[in-house]
Design a protein around this motif. Structure first.
Motif, PDB file in Angstrom:
ATOM      1  N   THR A   1     -19.268  38.182  26.433  1.00 38.79           N
ATOM      2  CA  THR A   1     -17.860  38.561  25.221  1.00 38.79           C
ATOM      3  C   THR A   1     -17.420  37.709  25.024  1.00 38.79           C
ATOM      4  OG1 THR A   1     -17.733  40.759  27.558  1.00 38.79           O
ATOM      5  CG2 THR A   1     -15.836  40.364  25.956  1.00 38.79           C
ATOM      6  N   ILE A   2     -17.050  36.581  25.202  1.00 39.62           N
ATOM      7  CA  ILE A   2     -16.339  35.456  24.540  1.00 39.62           C
ATOM      8  C   ILE A   2     -17.114  34.931  23.835  1.00 39.62           C
ATOM      9  CG2 ILE A   2     -14.691  33.650  24.399  1.00 39.62           C
ATOM     10  CD1 ILE A   2     -13.581  34.789  27.200  1.00 39.62           C
ATOM     11  N   CYS A   3     -18.491  34.461  24.011  1.00 38.95           N
ATOM     12  CA  CYS A   3     -19.189  33.399  23.420  1.00 38.95           C
ATOM     13  C   CYS A   3     -20.230  34.338  22.708  1.00 38.95           C
ATOM     14  CB  CYS A   3     -19.789  32.192  24.345  1.00 38.95           C
ATOM     15  SG  CYS A   3     -19.143  31.497  24.972  1.00 38.95           S
ATOM     16  N   ARG A   4     -20.506  34.897  23.405  1.00 37.08           N
ATOM     17  CA  ARG A   4     -21.215  36.162  22.061  1.00 37.08           C
ATOM     18  C   ARG A   4     -22.837  35.717  22.183  1.00 37.08           C
ATOM     19  NH1 ARG A   4     -18.724  41.394  21.431  1.00 37.08           N
ATOM     20  NH2 ARG A   4     -17.053  40.698  20.317  1.00 37.08           N
ATOM     21  N   GLU A   5     -23.039  35.414  23.781  1.00 42.50           N
ATOM     22  CA  GLU A   5     -24.657  34.719  23.682  1.00 42.50           C
ATOM     23  C   GLU A   5     -25.624  36.157  24.114  1.00 42.50           C
ATOM     24  OE1 GLU A   5     -24.951  31.813  27.159  1.00 42.50           O
ATOM     25  OE2 GLU A   5     -23.389  30.554  26.570  1.00 42.50           O
ATOM     26  N   GLU A   6     -26.835  35.872  23.789  1.00 38.06           N
ATOM     27  CA  GLU A   6     -27.800  36.675  24.007  1.00 38.06           C
ATOM     28  C   GLU A   6     -28.384  36.370  25.574  1.00 38.06           C
ATOM     29  OE1 GLU A   6     -31.140  35.705  21.283  1.00 38.06           O
ATOM     30  OE2 GLU A   6     -30.126  36.531  19.938  1.00 38.06           O
ATOM     31  N   TYR A   7     -28.421  37.989  25.651  1.00 39.48           N
ATOM     32  CA  TYR A   7     -28.987  38.482  27.138  1.00 39.48           C
ATOM     33  C   TYR A   7     -30.192  37.897  27.584  1.00 39.48           C
ATOM     34  CZ  TYR A   7     -25.161  41.897  26.972  1.00 39.48           C
ATOM     35  OH  TYR A   7     -24.011  42.399  27.166  1.00 39.48           O
ATOM     36  N   GLY A   8     -30.009  37.251  28.637  1.00 38.19           N
ATOM     37  CA  GLY A   8     -31.462  36.484  29.115  1.00 38.19           C
ATOM     38  C   GLY A   8     -32.016  37.602  30.012  1.00 38.19           C
ATOM     39  N   GLU A   9     -33.641  37.478  30.747  1.00 32.63           N
ATOM     40  CA  GLU A   9     -34.172  38.412  31.524  1.00 32.63           C
ATOM     41  C   GLU A   9     -33.798  39.157  32.457  1.00 32.63           C
ATOM     42  OE1 GLU A   9     -39.100  38.721  33.318  1.00 32.63           O
ATOM     43  OE2 GLU A   9     -38.142  37.662  31.816  1.00 32.63           O
ATOM     44  N   GLN A  10     -33.229  38.349  33.244  1.00 29.79           N
ATOM     45  CA  GLN A  10     -31.835  38.834  34.268  1.00 29.79           C
ATOM     46  C   GLN A  10     -31.041  39.484  34.300  1.00 29.79           C
ATOM     47  OE1 GLN A  10     -33.454  37.759  37.380  1.00 29.79           O
ATOM     48  NE2 GLN A  10     -35.127  37.116  36.661  1.00 29.79           N
ATOM     49  N   GLU A  11     -30.370  38.888  32.970  1.00 32.44           N
ATOM     50  CA  GLU A  11     -29.066  39.517  32.577  1.00 32.44           C
ATOM     51  C   GLU A  11     -29.350  40.420  32.423  1.00 32.44           C
ATOM     52  OE1 GLU A  11     -29.545  36.678  31.422  1.00 32.44           O
ATOM     53  OE2 GLU A  11     -27.857  35.508  33.299  1.00 32.44           O
ATOM     54  N   LYS A  12     -30.806  41.326  31.379  1.00 31.60           N
ATOM     55  CA  LYS A  12     -31.026  41.958  30.699  1.00 31.60           C
ATOM     56  C   LYS A  12     -31.499  43.709  32.202  1.00 31.60           C
ATOM     57  CE  LYS A  12     -33.303  40.577  26.981  1.00 31.60           C
ATOM     58  NZ  LYS A  12     -33.806  40.091  25.736  1.00 31.60           N
ATOM     59  N   LEU A  13     -32.194  43.069  33.082  1.00 31.64           N
ATOM     60  CA  LEU A  13     -32.755  43.716  34.098  1.00 31.64           C
ATOM     61  C   LEU A  13     -31.471  43.894  35.447  1.00 31.64           C
ATOM     62  CD1 LEU A  13     -35.781  41.969  35.831  1.00 31.64           C
ATOM     63  CD2 LEU A  13     -35.333  43.792  34.192  1.00 31.64           C
ATOM     64  N   TYR A  14     -30.426  43.167  35.516  1.00 30.08           N
ATOM     65  CA  TYR A  14     -29.197  43.677  35.985  1.00 30.08           C
ATOM     66  C   TYR A  14     -28.321  44.513  35.357  1.00 30.08           C
ATOM     67  CZ  TYR A  14     -24.513  44.004  36.856  1.00 30.08           C
ATOM     68  OH  TYR A  14     -23.031  44.427  37.077  1.00 30.08           O
ATOM     69  N   LEU A  15     -28.431  44.792  33.765  1.00 26.57           N
ATOM     70  CA  LEU A  15     -27.774  46.227  32.468  1.00 26.57           C
ATOM     71  C   LEU A  15     -28.627  46.587  33.398  1.00 26.57           C
ATOM     72  CD1 LEU A  15     -27.120  43.848  29.815  1.00 26.57           C
ATOM     73  CD2 LEU A  15     -24.939  44.915  31.876  1.00 26.57           C
ATOM     74  N   ILE A  16     -30.461  46.582  32.886  1.00 26.22           N
ATOM     75  CA  ILE A  16     -31.262  48.438  33.342  1.00 26.22           C
ATOM     76  C   ILE A  16     -30.902  48.616  34.706  1.00 26.22           C
ATOM     77  CG2 ILE A  16     -33.017  49.332  33.758  1.00 26.22           C
ATOM     78  CD1 ILE A  16     -34.134  47.094  31.123  1.00 26.22           C
ATOM     79  N   ARG A  17     -30.669  47.667  35.705  1.00 27.32           N
ATOM     80  CA  ARG A  17     -30.757  48.402  37.223  1.00 27.32           C
ATOM     81  C   ARG A  17     -29.057  49.589  37.176  1.00 27.32           C
ATOM     82  NH1 ARG A  17     -27.806  46.767  41.644  1.00 27.32           N
ATOM     83  NH2 ARG A  17     -27.028  44.878  40.398  1.00 27.32           N
ATOM     84  N   ARG A  18     -28.304  48.460  36.559  1.00 26.01           N
ATOM     85  CA  ARG A  18     -26.867  49.459  36.420  1.00 26.01           C
ATOM     86  C   ARG A  18     -26.668  50.351  35.424  1.00 26.01           C
ATOM     87  NH1 ARG A  18     -21.627  46.077  34.194  1.00 26.01           N
ATOM     88  NH2 ARG A  18     -22.745  46.837  32.227  1.00 26.01           N
ATOM     89  N   ASN A  19     -27.636  50.881  34.367  1.00 20.07           N
ATOM     90  CA  ASN A  19     -27.852  51.542  33.644  1.00 20.07           C
ATOM     91  C   ASN A  19     -28.534  52.869  34.571  1.00 20.07           C
ATOM     92  OD1 ASN A  19     -26.160  51.113  31.495  1.00 20.07           O
ATOM     93  ND2 ASN A  19     -28.136  50.247  30.858  1.00 20.07           N
ATOM     94  N   MET A  20     -29.588  52.906  35.577  1.00 18.55           N
ATOM     95  CA  MET A  20     -29.612  53.636  36.123  1.00 18.55           C
ATOM     96  C   MET A  20     -29.385  53.408  37.755  1.00 18.55           C
ATOM     97  SD  MET A  20     -33.520  52.071  35.627  1.00 18.55           S
ATOM     98  CE  MET A  20     -34.799  52.782  33.520  1.00 18.55           C
ATOM     99  N   LYS A  21     -27.885  52.841  38.124  1.00 15.91           N
ATOM    100  CA  LYS A  21     -27.574  53.590  39.639  1.00 15.91           C
ATOM    101  C   LYS A  21     -27.950  52.792  40.459  1.00 15.91           C
ATOM    102  CE  LYS A  21     -24.374  56.448  36.968  1.00 15.91           C
ATOM    103  NZ  LYS A  21     -23.173  57.968  37.085  1.00 15.91           N
TER     104      LYS A  21
END
Length: 350
Positions: free
Chosen positions: A261-281
């Motif tokens: 949020t602050i440094c605006r880094e790009e998501y890694g694979e694990q972070e992307k999978l976490y967001l996908i899992r959260r979207n799918m609930k």
């Protein structure tokens, strides 16, 4: 002369009122229905308010032996004026007095009632709150309940894990792989013995099945709801380790905010999978049970982006509708709902 006389009369009335005020607590503090009722518990046992625990216990034992229903005898010289009913009532009163004075907290409440008779309702509250309070420590009850749930939870997980192993041992794909590994390690050759040590075909088959099961357990990583149980996942361990998990989550969340949020880094694979899992609930166990190919598809379609996930969700819903439209079972179900339906169900007695 009149003024001094009036003054003396006023002082005399004041002294009388003060004397009555000193005597009132011991009389008005006795509330019927609380503790020993209209009797003073100390007087019932024949002890003073300064009596020790041992003195109170000694007085109770003497009076209990005297008035106990099993010891009462008609014509006893020591109980000449007593009847079985009156002796029984006195025994109950003695027992009540002892129960009141043997406990430090109860005795403190009783002494406070004697010294502060005007606090009428607070005495009722203190008395009944103590009587209605559970005798067993609530913390012990909670601990025993948590332990029982944890044991049942761990046993259920082991049962599910064994069911998964039994199922995988019947799947040809995994069974063939396990058999090949067993042959390479020389485990199956030991089952075919000759001479005195020769066993029946049934015993050999059971041993081979056990070897295949062990290989499947050690070589196949089962994920999701049928994974191998871990002691740290039971309720008791989670409660004990809750401070650690909470601190870890706070550190992780702060790091996430700082990095993405602050440094605006790009998501890694694990972070992307976490967001996908959260979207799918989905829970972590449900998401881990998915095939790796399916997860790669999620990454290719960039489902960690909310808009892409909404499009994917609509596509899945449309695909499900199409499958249901051509599925003969769903066709029969829709036809039944249209022509008959649950509203037309009747009982035999109707």
């Amino acid at each position: 002369m009149a003024a001094p006389i009036e003054f003396l009369r006023c002082m005399k009335r004041t002294n009388i009122l003060l004397l009555l005020a000193l005597l009132i607590p011991s009389a008005t503090a006795l509330i019927n229905g609380l503790y020993c009722g209209t009797e003073i518990c100390y007087d019932v046992l024949g002890v003073t308010r300064e009596a020790t625990k041992s003195e109170i216990a000694r007085a109770y034992r003497q009076l209990a032996r005297k008035y106990h229903p099993d010891r009462f005898r008609v014509g006893d010289p020591a109980l000449a004026d007593e009847t079985p009913e009156s002796a029984h009532q006195k025994f109950l009163l003695v027992a009540t007095a002892y129960e009141t004075l043997k406990d430090e907290d109860s005795r403190k409440d009783y002494d406070y009632m004697l010294d502060h008779p005007e606090e009428y309702y607070s005495h009722y509250y203190a008395y009944y709150s103590r009587r209605l309070a559970p005798k067993v420590d609530v913390r012990i009850v909670i601990l025993v309940t948590v332990c029982a749930i944890s044991v049942f939870q761990y046993y259920s997980w082991w049962s599910s894990y064994n069911e998964a192993i039994n199922y995988l041992s019947t799947v040809p794909k995994y069974r063939i792989q396990a058999t090949e590994l067993a042959k390479q390690q020389g485990l199956l050759n030991r089952t075919k013995e000759k001479g005195k040590n020769r066993r029946s075909k049934e015993e050999i088959r059971e041993e081979e099945e056990e070897i295949i099961r062990d290989i499947i357990k050690n070589k196949i990583d089962i994920k999701g709801g049928y994974q191998k149980p871990n002691v740290l996942d039971i309720l008791l361990c989670k409660i004990i380790l809750f401070p650690y998990y909470f601190c870890t989550y706070v550190v992780w969340y702060a790091s996430w905010i700082y990095r993405f949020t602050i440094c605006r880094e790009e998501y890694g694979e694990q972070e992307k999978l976490y967001l996908i899992r959260r979207n799918m609930k989905m829970s972590q166990a449900q998401f881990d049970s998915l095939e790796d190919l399916q997860k790669e598809t999620f990454l290719e379609r960039q489902l960690w982006i909310r808009e892409n996930y909404e499009v994917y969700k609509e596509e899945q819903e449309e695909e499900m509708k199409m499958k249901m439209a051509v599925d003969p079972r769903w066709k029969r179900y829709r036809r039944w709902m249209k022509n008959e339906g649950p509203g037309r169900l009747t009982f035999i007695d109707d």
